[in-house]
Motif scaffolding. Structure first.
Motif, PDB file in Angstrom:
ATOM      1  N   MET A 129       2.357   9.823  -3.057  1.00  0.00           N
ATOM      2  CA  MET A 129       1.740  10.478  -2.233  1.00  0.00           C
ATOM      3  C   MET A 129       0.246   9.877  -2.006  1.00  0.00           C
ATOM      4  O   MET A 129      -0.086   9.682  -0.989  1.00  0.00           O
ATOM      5  CB  MET A 129       1.563  11.853  -2.623  1.00  0.00           C
ATOM      6  N   GLU A 130      -0.214   9.524  -3.199  1.00  0.00           N
ATOM      7  CA  GLU A 130      -1.335   8.624  -2.971  1.00  0.00           C
ATOM      8  C   GLU A 130      -1.541   7.300  -2.310  1.00  0.00           C
ATOM      9  O   GLU A 130      -2.337   7.119  -1.519  1.00  0.00           O
ATOM     10  CB  GLU A 130      -2.175   8.595  -4.605  1.00  0.00           C
ATOM     11  N   ILE A 131      -0.340   6.745  -2.649  1.00  0.00           N
ATOM     12  CA  ILE A 131      -0.349   5.434  -1.876  1.00  0.00           C
ATOM     13  C   ILE A 131      -0.088   5.511  -0.528  1.00  0.00           C
ATOM     14  O   ILE A 131      -0.713   4.913   0.250  1.00  0.00           O
ATOM     15  CB  ILE A 131       1.051   4.724  -2.353  1.00  0.00           C
ATOM     16  N   ALA A 132       0.885   6.737   0.044  1.00  0.00           N
ATOM     17  CA  ALA A 132       0.846   7.089   1.249  1.00  0.00           C
ATOM     18  C   ALA A 132      -0.573   7.283   2.001  1.00  0.00           C
ATOM     19  O   ALA A 132      -0.736   7.012   3.064  1.00  0.00           O
ATOM     20  CB  ALA A 132       1.910   8.010   1.336  1.00  0.00           C
ATOM     21  N   SER A 133      -1.254   8.129   1.106  1.00  0.00           N
ATOM     22  CA  SER A 133      -2.436   8.467   1.800  1.00  0.00           C
ATOM     23  C   SER A 133      -3.553   7.288   1.872  1.00  0.00           C
ATOM     24  O   SER A 133      -4.154   7.056   2.898  1.00  0.00           O
ATOM     25  CB  SER A 133      -3.248   9.340   0.568  1.00  0.00           C
ATOM     26  N   ILE A 134      -3.398   6.370   0.955  1.00  0.00           N
ATOM     27  CA  ILE A 134      -4.196   5.018   1.127  1.00  0.00           C
ATOM     28  C   ILE A 134      -3.892   4.079   1.902  1.00  0.00           C
ATOM     29  O   ILE A 134      -4.667   3.572   2.791  1.00  0.00           O
ATOM     30  CB  ILE A 134      -4.095   4.391  -0.267  1.00  0.00           C
ATOM     31  N   ALA A 135      -2.619   3.976   2.176  1.00  0.00           N
ATOM     32  CA  ALA A 135      -2.055   2.866   3.062  1.00  0.00           C
ATOM     33  C   ALA A 135      -1.896   3.645   4.479  1.00  0.00           C
ATOM     34  O   ALA A 135      -1.571   3.088   5.414  1.00  0.00           O
ATOM     35  CB  ALA A 135      -0.656   2.347   2.630  1.00  0.00           C
ATOM     36  N   ARG A 136      -1.879   4.706   4.840  1.00  0.00           N
ATOM     37  CA  ARG A 136      -1.893   5.440   5.848  1.00  0.00           C
ATOM     38  C   ARG A 136      -0.386   5.500   6.593  1.00  0.00           C
ATOM     39  O   ARG A 136      -0.184   5.157   7.603  1.00  0.00           O
ATOM     40  CB  ARG A 136      -2.791   5.349   6.888  1.00  0.00           C
ATOM     41  N   ILE A 137       0.573   5.598   5.538  1.00  0.00           N
ATOM     42  CA  ILE A 137       2.044   5.434   6.057  1.00  0.00           C
ATOM     43  C   ILE A 137       2.897   6.667   5.432  1.00  0.00           C
ATOM     44  O   ILE A 137       2.163   7.255   4.624  1.00  0.00           O
ATOM     45  CB  ILE A 137       2.596   4.239   5.529  1.00  0.00           C
ATOM     46  N   PRO A 138       3.806   7.047   5.850  1.00  0.00           N
ATOM     47  CA  PRO A 138       4.647   8.204   5.494  1.00  0.00           C
ATOM     48  C   PRO A 138       5.245   7.713   4.052  1.00  0.00           C
ATOM     49  O   PRO A 138       5.524   6.864   3.779  1.00  0.00           O
ATOM     50  CB  PRO A 138       5.891   8.376   6.700  1.00  0.00           C
ATOM     51  N   ILE A 139       5.440   8.852   3.393  1.00  0.00           N
ATOM     52  CA  ILE A 139       5.954   8.691   1.836  1.00  0.00           C
ATOM     53  C   ILE A 139       7.197   8.001   1.825  1.00  0.00           C
ATOM     54  O   ILE A 139       7.765   7.140   0.995  1.00  0.00           O
ATOM     55  CB  ILE A 139       5.873   9.925   1.249  1.00  0.00           C
ATOM     56  N   GLY A 140       8.254   8.191   2.741  1.00  0.00           N
ATOM     57  CA  GLY A 140       9.348   7.473   2.985  1.00  0.00           C
ATOM     58  C   GLY A 140       9.189   5.880   2.994  1.00  0.00           C
ATOM     59  O   GLY A 140      10.009   5.302   2.636  1.00  0.00           O
ATOM     60  N   THR A 141       8.233   5.547   3.986  1.00  0.00           N
ATOM     61  CA  THR A 141       7.879   4.201   4.029  1.00  0.00           C
ATOM     62  C   THR A 141       7.422   3.557   2.656  1.00  0.00           C
ATOM     63  O   THR A 141       7.675   2.515   2.411  1.00  0.00           O
ATOM     64  CB  THR A 141       6.924   3.927   5.259  1.00  0.00           C
ATOM     65  N   VAL A 142       6.719   4.170   2.098  1.00  0.00           N
ATOM     66  CA  VAL A 142       6.094   4.061   0.782  1.00  0.00           C
ATOM     67  C   VAL A 142       7.564   3.694  -0.169  1.00  0.00           C
ATOM     68  O   VAL A 142       7.547   2.518  -0.848  1.00  0.00           O
ATOM     69  CB  VAL A 142       5.292   5.011  -0.025  1.00  0.00           C
ATOM     70  N   MET A 143       8.258   4.639  -0.360  1.00  0.00           N
ATOM     71  CA  MET A 143       9.400   4.584  -1.182  1.00  0.00           C
ATOM     72  C   MET A 143      10.257   3.298  -0.630  1.00  0.00           C
ATOM     73  O   MET A 143      10.767   2.551  -1.280  1.00  0.00           O
ATOM     74  CB  MET A 143      10.267   5.734  -1.154  1.00  0.00           C
ATOM     75  N   SER A 144      10.375   3.073   0.698  1.00  0.00           N
ATOM     76  CA  SER A 144      11.124   2.061   1.162  1.00  0.00           C
ATOM     77  C   SER A 144      10.709   0.659   0.775  1.00  0.00           C
ATOM     78  O   SER A 144      11.253  -0.286   0.538  1.00  0.00           O
ATOM     79  CB  SER A 144      11.487   2.194   2.612  1.00  0.00           C
ATOM     80  N   ARG A 145       9.358   0.637   1.017  1.00  0.00           N
ATOM     81  CA  ARG A 145       8.584  -0.757   0.684  1.00  0.00           C
ATOM     82  C   ARG A 145       8.799  -1.040  -0.635  1.00  0.00           C
ATOM     83  O   ARG A 145       8.843  -2.197  -1.157  1.00  0.00           O
ATOM     84  CB  ARG A 145       7.298  -0.485   1.282  1.00  0.00           C
ATOM     85  N   LEU A 146       8.680   0.059  -1.400  1.00  0.00           N
ATOM     86  CA  LEU A 146       8.668  -0.201  -3.094  1.00  0.00           C
ATOM     87  C   LEU A 146      10.030  -0.579  -3.527  1.00  0.00           C
ATOM     88  O   LEU A 146      10.161  -1.680  -4.179  1.00  0.00           O
ATOM     89  CB  LEU A 146       8.332   1.026  -3.779  1.00  0.00           C
ATOM     90  N   SER A 147      10.960  -0.153  -2.795  1.00  0.00           N
ATOM     91  CA  SER A 147      12.434  -0.521  -3.021  1.00  0.00           C
ATOM     92  C   SER A 147      12.641  -1.936  -2.511  1.00  0.00           C
ATOM     93  O   SER A 147      12.986  -2.701  -3.425  1.00  0.00           O
ATOM     94  CB  SER A 147      13.543   0.441  -2.494  1.00  0.00           C
TER      95      SER A 147
END
Length: 176
Positions: A129-147
Motif C-alpha cells: 500500500m505504501e509503495i502504491a502511494s509513493i509510486a502513484r500506481i494501483p496496488i495491483g500494479t505494485v504486485m505485478s511489478r514485484l512479481s
C-alpha cells in the motif's frame, strides 16, 4: 520536520538505485529535502517516510527524464554504504561480497519501474500500500511489478552472463 532527517539513508538509497549515480543521487536527495521543507505545510499527515520518498522518487524521474538514462559514471562503493557486520572468515567474506555484487548487478540491469518497486519493498521494507502511494500506481500494479521483477532477478542470478549457473540452493548471499 526534524524527523525527515531520520529518513536520509532511505532517501539516498532509493535515489541511488533509481539514478544509478552517486552524485546524481546526492543532488536529487538535496533537492527533495528542500522541496519537502518548502511544502511541509501541504503535508496531510500520515507516514512521513513514504511522503518524503515519494518526493525523492519524483525528483529521480524528473532527473532521469531531463538528463536521459546515462551510463553509471561513478561506481557504487559498497564499503562506503555497507552497514552489515563483517565476518572474521576471509573466505566467507569474499563469497558474500561476490554474491552481493552479483545481486547488485542483476538489480541494476532491471528496468527502472521494476527496480523501483523491488528497492522499496525488499530494501526499504515498505508495504504494498505504501509503495502504491509513493509510486502513484494501483496496488495491483505494485504486485505485478514485484512479481515480474523478482522473476527477472531470479533468471539473471540463475543464468549469469558468464554462462556459469549459480547454485539456487545457496541462500547465504547477504541481503542489503
Amino acid at each position: 520536520m526534524l524527523q525527515l532527517l531520520n529518513h536520509l539513508d532511505a532517501a539516498y538509497n532509493l535515489a541511488r538505485w533509481l539514478t544509478n549515480n552517486d552524485h546524481d543521487a546526492e543532488d536529487v536527495v538535496q533537492d527533495a529535502y528542500l522541496r519537502a521543507i518548502r511544502h511541509f505545510g501541504g503535508f496531510q499527515g500520515g507516514e512521513g517516510r513514504a511522503w518524503l520518498l515519494a518526493i525523492v522518487r519524483n525528483r529521480c524521474y524528473d532527473s532521469v527524464r531531463h538528463k536521459g538514462v546515462r551510463v553509471r559514471s561513478t561506481p557504487f562503493e559498497e564499503e562506503l554504504h555497507d552497514t552489515r557486520e563483517t565476518t572474521s572468515d576471509p573466505e566467507t567474506a569474499l563469497l558474500q561480497k561476490e554474491r552481493a555484487e552479483l545481486l547488485r548487478q542483476a538489480l541494476a540491469e532491471l528496468p527502472l519501474e521494476l527496480r523501483e518497486v523491488l528497492v522499496l519493498r525488499e530494501l526499504e521494507e515498505f508495504s504494498y500500500m505504501e509503495i502504491a502511494s509513493i509510486a502513484r500506481i494501483p496496488i495491483g500494479t505494485v504486485m505485478s511489478r514485484l512479481s515480474r521483477g523478482r522473476k527477472r532477478l531470479q533468471q539473471e542470478l540463475l543464468v549469469p552472463k558468464n554462462g556459469e549457473a549459480n547454485d539456487p540452493q545457496d541462500t547465504s548471499a547477504a541481503r542489503y
